[in-house]
Design a protein around this motif. Structure first.
Motif, PDB file in Angstrom:
ATOM      1  N   TYR A  33     -15.583 -34.969 -16.472  1.00 36.87           N
ATOM      2  CA  TYR A  33     -14.071 -34.342 -16.770  1.00 36.87           C
ATOM      3  C   TYR A  33     -13.653 -32.824 -16.837  1.00 36.87           C
ATOM      4  O   TYR A  33     -14.856 -32.300 -17.157  1.00 36.87           O
ATOM      5  CB  TYR A  33     -13.229 -35.192 -17.454  1.00 36.87           C
ATOM      6  N   SER A  94     -17.689 -39.170 -20.944  1.00 36.31           N
ATOM      7  CA  SER A  94     -18.072 -40.464 -21.484  1.00 36.31           C
ATOM      8  C   SER A  94     -19.030 -41.444 -21.192  1.00 36.31           C
ATOM      9  O   SER A  94     -19.641 -41.193 -19.766  1.00 36.31           O
ATOM     10  CB  SER A  94     -16.107 -41.072 -21.069  1.00 36.31           C
ATOM     11  N   ALA A  96     -18.713 -44.136 -19.689  1.00 33.12           N
ATOM     12  CA  ALA A  96     -18.050 -44.446 -18.489  1.00 33.12           C
ATOM     13  C   ALA A  96     -16.999 -44.463 -18.505  1.00 33.12           C
ATOM     14  O   ALA A  96     -15.454 -44.036 -19.883  1.00 33.12           O
ATOM     15  CB  ALA A  96     -18.438 -46.260 -18.310  1.00 33.12           C
ATOM     16  N   ALA A  97     -16.097 -44.250 -17.522  1.00 33.63           N
ATOM     17  CA  ALA A  97     -14.747 -44.431 -17.021  1.00 33.63           C
ATOM     18  C   ALA A  97     -13.544 -45.427 -18.014  1.00 33.63           C
ATOM     19  O   ALA A  97     -13.264 -46.265 -16.889  1.00 33.63           O
ATOM     20  CB  ALA A  97     -14.271 -43.721 -15.596  1.00 33.63           C
ATOM     21  N   ARG A  98     -13.761 -46.050 -18.658  1.00 35.54           N
ATOM     22  CA  ARG A  98     -13.106 -47.116 -18.995  1.00 35.54           C
ATOM     23  C   ARG A  98     -12.168 -46.549 -20.062  1.00 35.54           C
ATOM     24  O   ARG A  98     -12.655 -45.865 -21.013  1.00 35.54           O
ATOM     25  CB  ARG A  98     -13.824 -47.830 -19.626  1.00 35.54           C
ATOM     26  N   GLU A 101     -13.348 -46.089 -23.890  1.00 39.67           N
ATOM     27  CA  GLU A 101     -15.050 -45.035 -23.956  1.00 39.67           C
ATOM     28  C   GLU A 101     -14.181 -43.400 -24.295  1.00 39.67           C
ATOM     29  O   GLU A 101     -13.167 -43.604 -24.248  1.00 39.67           O
ATOM     30  CB  GLU A 101     -15.396 -44.817 -22.628  1.00 39.67           C
ATOM     31  N   THR A 102     -14.613 -43.108 -25.527  1.00 39.30           N
ATOM     32  CA  THR A 102     -13.391 -42.097 -26.412  1.00 39.30           C
ATOM     33  C   THR A 102     -15.030 -40.881 -25.248  1.00 39.30           C
ATOM     34  O   THR A 102     -16.020 -40.846 -25.185  1.00 39.30           O
ATOM     35  CB  THR A 102     -15.415 -41.557 -27.761  1.00 39.30           C
ATOM     36  N   GLN A 103     -14.012 -39.361 -25.131  1.00 35.73           N
ATOM     37  CA  GLN A 103     -14.163 -38.725 -24.374  1.00 35.73           C
ATOM     38  C   GLN A 103     -15.113 -37.403 -25.347  1.00 35.73           C
ATOM     39  O   GLN A 103     -14.120 -37.238 -27.107  1.00 35.73           O
ATOM     40  CB  GLN A 103     -13.313 -37.979 -23.701  1.00 35.73           C
ATOM     41  N   TYR A 104     -16.135 -36.874 -25.389  1.00 30.60           N
ATOM     42  CA  TYR A 104     -16.572 -35.913 -25.843  1.00 30.60           C
ATOM     43  C   TYR A 104     -15.844 -34.756 -25.028  1.00 30.60           C
ATOM     44  O   TYR A 104     -16.736 -34.847 -23.662  1.00 30.60           O
ATOM     45  CB  TYR A 104     -17.749 -36.346 -26.711  1.00 30.60           C
TER      46      TYR A 104
END
Lengths: 114, 116
Positions: A33, A94, A96-98, A101-104
């Protein structure tokens, strides 16, 4: 230490310049992202890549051009930017784009357009 | 439309005390994830804690816990034993399931000041 790296950390560019921001993640994630964050504001989503395909483009001006060469790399090409594009640009990944799921996030690139 | 509300622009807490940062959200999607991030002045967004909409128990991660009240649509962050290094901006965020989970929407943030 973050496993999402971004270069450069700081960038100053003129309105006629062409530059690129780079992001790399080392976690085997398949979603990446780009966010833009103005001072004292929350991050705003610009682009989402899922399995190296562009999935979301939040009506971002064409002077911003994303590129995902492979699953671990994400670039943001900049051309003919305006002073109002000055901001902190954050890359995230992340698994996956779910929704669960945590974004780092990476440390960000502080961009100043003169 | 999804919405995240953080009503506290700034909070002060004494070192070693606990503090609660408020977050309310609005969604009609039964599947969603709630996240808290910390952003120091350096700019990096640091993930703190996650709560899924179907999780029965409140999430905890070290000194961080999430007070999840689903019926009230609130997801407050509790920081116990505050430290000077906790001074930062804190963002509550949500991802919905129905749009594929692609988007993360952030609240306006709460700036926490820890006093020695």
């Amino acid at each position: 230490d973050t496993e999402v790296t971004q270069t450069p950390k700081h960038l100053v560019m003129g309105m006629t310049n062409k530059k690129s921001l780079k992001c790399e993640q080392h976690m085997g994630h398949r979603a990446m992202y780009w966010y833009k964050q103005k001072a004292k504001k929350p991050p705003e989503l610009m682009f989402v890549y899922s399995y190296e395909k562009l999935s979301i483009n939040e009506s971002v001006p064409s002077r911003f051009s994303p590129e995902c060469p492979n699953s671990s790399l994400l670039n943001l090409h900049l051309h003919a930017l305006q002073p109002e594009d000055s901001a902190l640009y954050l890359c995230a990944s992340s698994q996956a784009a779910r929704h669960q799921e945590t974004q780092y996030f990476g440390p960000g690139t502080r961009l100043l357009v003169l | 439309a999804q919405k995240i509300t953080q009503t506290q622009p700034g909070m002060f807490v004494q070192e070693k005390e606990a503090v609660t940062l408020d977050c309310t959200y609005d969604t009609s999607d039964p599947s969603y994830g709630l996240f808290w991030y910390k952003q120091p002045s350096s700019g990096e967004m640091i993930f703190l804690i996650y709560q899924g909409s179907y999780d029965q128990q409140n999430a905890t991660e070290g000194r961080y816990s999430l007070n999840f009240q689903k019926a009230r649509k609130s997801a407050n962050l509790v920081i116990s034993a505050s430290q000077l290094g906790d001074s930062a901006m804190y963002f509550c965020a949500m991802r919905e399931g129905r749009d594929g989970g692609f988007k993360t929407i952030f609240g306006a943030g709460t700036r926490l000041f820890v006093k020695a």
